[in-house]
Design an enzyme around this catalytic site. Structure first.
Site, mmCIF file in Angstrom:
data_model
loop_
_atom_site.group_PDB
_atom_site.id
_atom_site.type_symbol
_atom_site.label_atom_id
_atom_site.label_comp_id
_atom_site.label_asym_id
_atom_site.label_seq_id
_atom_site.Cartn_x
_atom_site.Cartn_y
_atom_site.Cartn_z
ATOM 1 N N ASP A 138 42.639 33.753 50.665
ATOM 2 C CA ASP A 138 43.219 33.461 49.339
ATOM 3 C C ASP A 138 43.814 34.711 48.686
ATOM 4 O OD1 ASP A 138 40.664 34.511 48.967
ATOM 5 O OD2 ASP A 138 39.947 32.923 47.644
ATOM 6 N N ARG A 164 31.357 36.016 58.910
ATOM 7 C CA ARG A 164 30.143 35.446 58.322
ATOM 8 C C ARG A 164 30.532 34.546 57.160
ATOM 9 N NH1 ARG A 164 31.056 40.283 56.325
ATOM 10 N NH2 ARG A 164 30.512 41.175 58.316
ATOM 11 N N SER A 176 39.040 31.006 52.967
ATOM 12 C CA SER A 176 38.726 32.241 52.246
ATOM 13 C C SER A 176 37.325 32.779 52.536
ATOM 14 C CB SER A 176 38.939 31.997 50.764
ATOM 15 O OG SER A 176 40.270 31.607 50.590
HETATM 16 C C1 BGC Z 1 35.222 35.739 50.692
HETATM 17 C C2 BGC Z 1 36.657 36.193 50.653
HETATM 18 C C3 BGC Z 1 37.406 35.496 49.533
HETATM 19 C C4 BGC Z 1 36.652 35.637 48.218
HETATM 20 C C5 BGC Z 1 37.336 34.898 47.089
HETATM 21 C C6 BGC Z 1 34.586 35.867 49.322
HETATM 22 O O1 BGC Z 1 33.298 35.314 49.353
HETATM 23 O O2 BGC Z 1 34.485 36.488 51.622
HETATM 24 O O3 BGC Z 1 37.294 35.922 51.886
HETATM 25 O O4 BGC Z 1 38.674 36.060 49.413
HETATM 26 O O5 BGC Z 1 35.345 35.141 48.363
HETATM 27 O O6 BGC Z 1 37.472 33.545 47.363
#
Ligand code: BGC
Length: 501
Positions: free
Chosen positions: A215, A177, A162
């Site tokens: 996610d 990133r 995620s």
């Molecule tokens: C991430 C996402 C993720 C979200 C919730 C963010 O920091 O960049 O990819 O879906 O957190 O987990």
């Protein structure tokens, strides 16, 4: 199917403030001004959000990545089989074995959770992948007792990773990133799938990654599996983000692929990056400090105001600042060393404060005494409680702006938004405050008994959602249908193909 009937009640319980001395009361009013997001501001944010979502889909791109995920359409109910799912969240690692039987909407799940040690989040790349591969190995050993791992058939795995990734195919993803405080060298700009597969191979784990999933995409798909009114999947947890289904014809940056314009593709918005240009969000000096001292300054500015990782830290910074201001007399004459450690308070600290049922806030008193070694007067506790409410309410209202923006962009006037994450599930009043903000944004009066757009608790996206996406992907491969950019991909399950359907 989950249903949330949204209670129409005041989304927080405010005690009497009559005994609060003037200087503390003035400070409370200042904080209210600083942290409130009124309806006019919400309209400005929603409008800007809509245009930023569009910009992210354009060829030029914008701050919000709007990553195509190659998850094509919703589950049909024909998905069945046994799949592994690995969820690398911000806090834990979870390995699941998910069984999808023939009946639509059903599933069984066996899972183990492993803590993701803090040092791994800022350690080196091999350490991370080896740790994760070891967890999968231990899970398989425990769940296939007496069997030799090398004799097990290779199991398909949906890997929920995620963090923002650029995907040319569903089983690959280049990390754009790190977010959520992760800072591991030599992973940004690289495809994480081969990195992890190498570690699995080194440890002799018989697993093939068939899909790399966010996610939010998992949440969207898992919720749509059991509730066909779901149109958006959200996470309000350590991080914050959303995914929804877009038509290929509305994604100018994929124009060159000449896809069927009606083809549904899930978009991982990565909306945490909203307003990185600092144009509309009501940022305070505390938000600026959090950003400046984070591993990735200038990134994820929306997330840094809304997500669980940051709520306790915003609260801590405000209290330290007020203590240092001689005019306020907060915790006067005390050494507040307990409050000085960065990121020492998490969102559950604020939850406990908001959950204190007593008028004189006795629980707040003992939390401050036990955890921080700070004694508090009753008026101070009222300020503390109000500050927690303000920070929690701001997060809920800003997050509602994101939900409203996706619905506005897509023209959804009624739907369910499946949501998961610790803030959504555990933070007191978050759901009511968010629902209240949506009512204000869409101007639903009391005559509307059921909110047309409701954010409801989601099915398990990183477990069931990941398994469903793995199943969807393998079904498509069986049918000889594939999607992705026409590039040579070493070890890809999805063969290089002409970019057409
Ligand atoms: C991430 C996402 C993720 C979200 C919730 C963010 O920091 O960049 O990819 O879906 O957190 O987990």
């Amino acid at each position: 199917m989950h249903h949330l009937s949204v209670a129409r009640r005041t989304p927080s319980r405010r005690g009497s403030m009559h005994d609060v001395p003037k200087e503390l009361m003035d400070t409370i009013h200042e904080l209210e001004k600083l942290f409130s997001v009124d309806i006019n501001k919400m309209h400005v944010i929603v409008n800007r959000f809509v245009s930023e979502l569009e910009k992210g889909l354009s060829k030029e791109g914008g701050s919000i990545p709007m990553n195509p995920t190659w998850v094509i359409g919703y589950p049909t109910g024909d998905e069945c089989g046994t799949y592994l799912a690995l969820d690398m969240g911000g806090t834990n690692l979870r390995v699941c074995e998910v069984e999808l039987p023939e009946e639509k909407g059903q599933f069984e799940i066996y899972q183990s959770k492993y803590r993701l040690p803090d040092e791994i989040k800022v350690g080196d790349s091999d350490q991370l992948w080896d740790y994760m591969a070891e967890c999968v190995k231990q899970f398989l050993i425990a769940n296939h007792e007496g069997q030799d791992l090398s004799e097990l058939p290779e199991m398909p795995l949906g890997f929920t990773f995620s963090y923002p990734c650029t995907q040319n195919a569903i089983d690959h993803g280049i990390l754009q990133r790190w977010t959520k405080g992760f800072d591991i060298d030599n992973v940004e700009g690289r495809d994480v799938v081969p990195l992890f597969e190498d570690a699995l191979q080194r440890k002799g784990v018989p697993v093939k990654i068939v899909a790399l999933i966010n996610d939010t995409t998992g949440t969207l798909i898992a919720s749509a599996y059991t509730d066909d009114t779901t149109r958006v999947g959200c996470i309000f947890g350590t991080g914050c983000n959303a995914a929804y289904m877009e038509e290929a014809g509305c994604i100018p940056k994929l124009e060159h692929m000449k896809l069927d314009p009606k083809l549904p593709i899930a978009i991982n918005c990565e909306w945490g990056a909203f307003d990185n240009e600092k144009l509309v969000l009501p940022r305070t000096t505390y938000d600026a400090h959090i950003d400046k001292t984070s591993p990735r300054p200038g990134q994820q500015l929306f997330e840094k105001m809304v997500a669980g990782l940051y709520l306790g830290e915003i609260f801590r910074l405000v209290l330290v600042d007020l203590h240092n201001n001689a005019d306020v007399h907060l915790f006067q004459g005390q050494d507040i060393f307990g409050l000085k450690l960065e990121f020492s308070l998490d969102a559950s600290f604020l939850s406990d404060i908001e959950n204190d049922p007593w008028e004189n806030l006795m629980e707040v008193q003992s939390i401050f005494e036990n955890k921080l070694k700070i004694s508090t007067t009753e008026p101070e506790r009222k300020l503390i409680r109000r500050l927690a409410e303000l920070i929690g309410t701001r997060a809920a209202r800003l997050s509602a702006c994101g939900v409203a923006a996706i619905c506005k962009k897509k023209g959804y006037t009624s739907c369910h938004v499946g949501a998961d994450g610790s803030v959504f599930n555990k933070y007191p009043h978050f759901q009511e405050r968010q629902a209240q903000a949506l009512r204000e944004i869409f101007n639903w009066g009391p005559e509307i008994k059921n909110d047309p757009i409701q954010v409801v608790p989601a099915e398990d996206g990183s477990g069931v959602g990941a398994a469903l996406i793995a199943a969807l992907t393998l079904n498509r491969i069986k049918q000889g249908i594939h999607a992705g950019v026409n590039v040579k991909r070493k070890n890809s399950l999805i063969p290089p193909t002409h970019p057409c359907w």
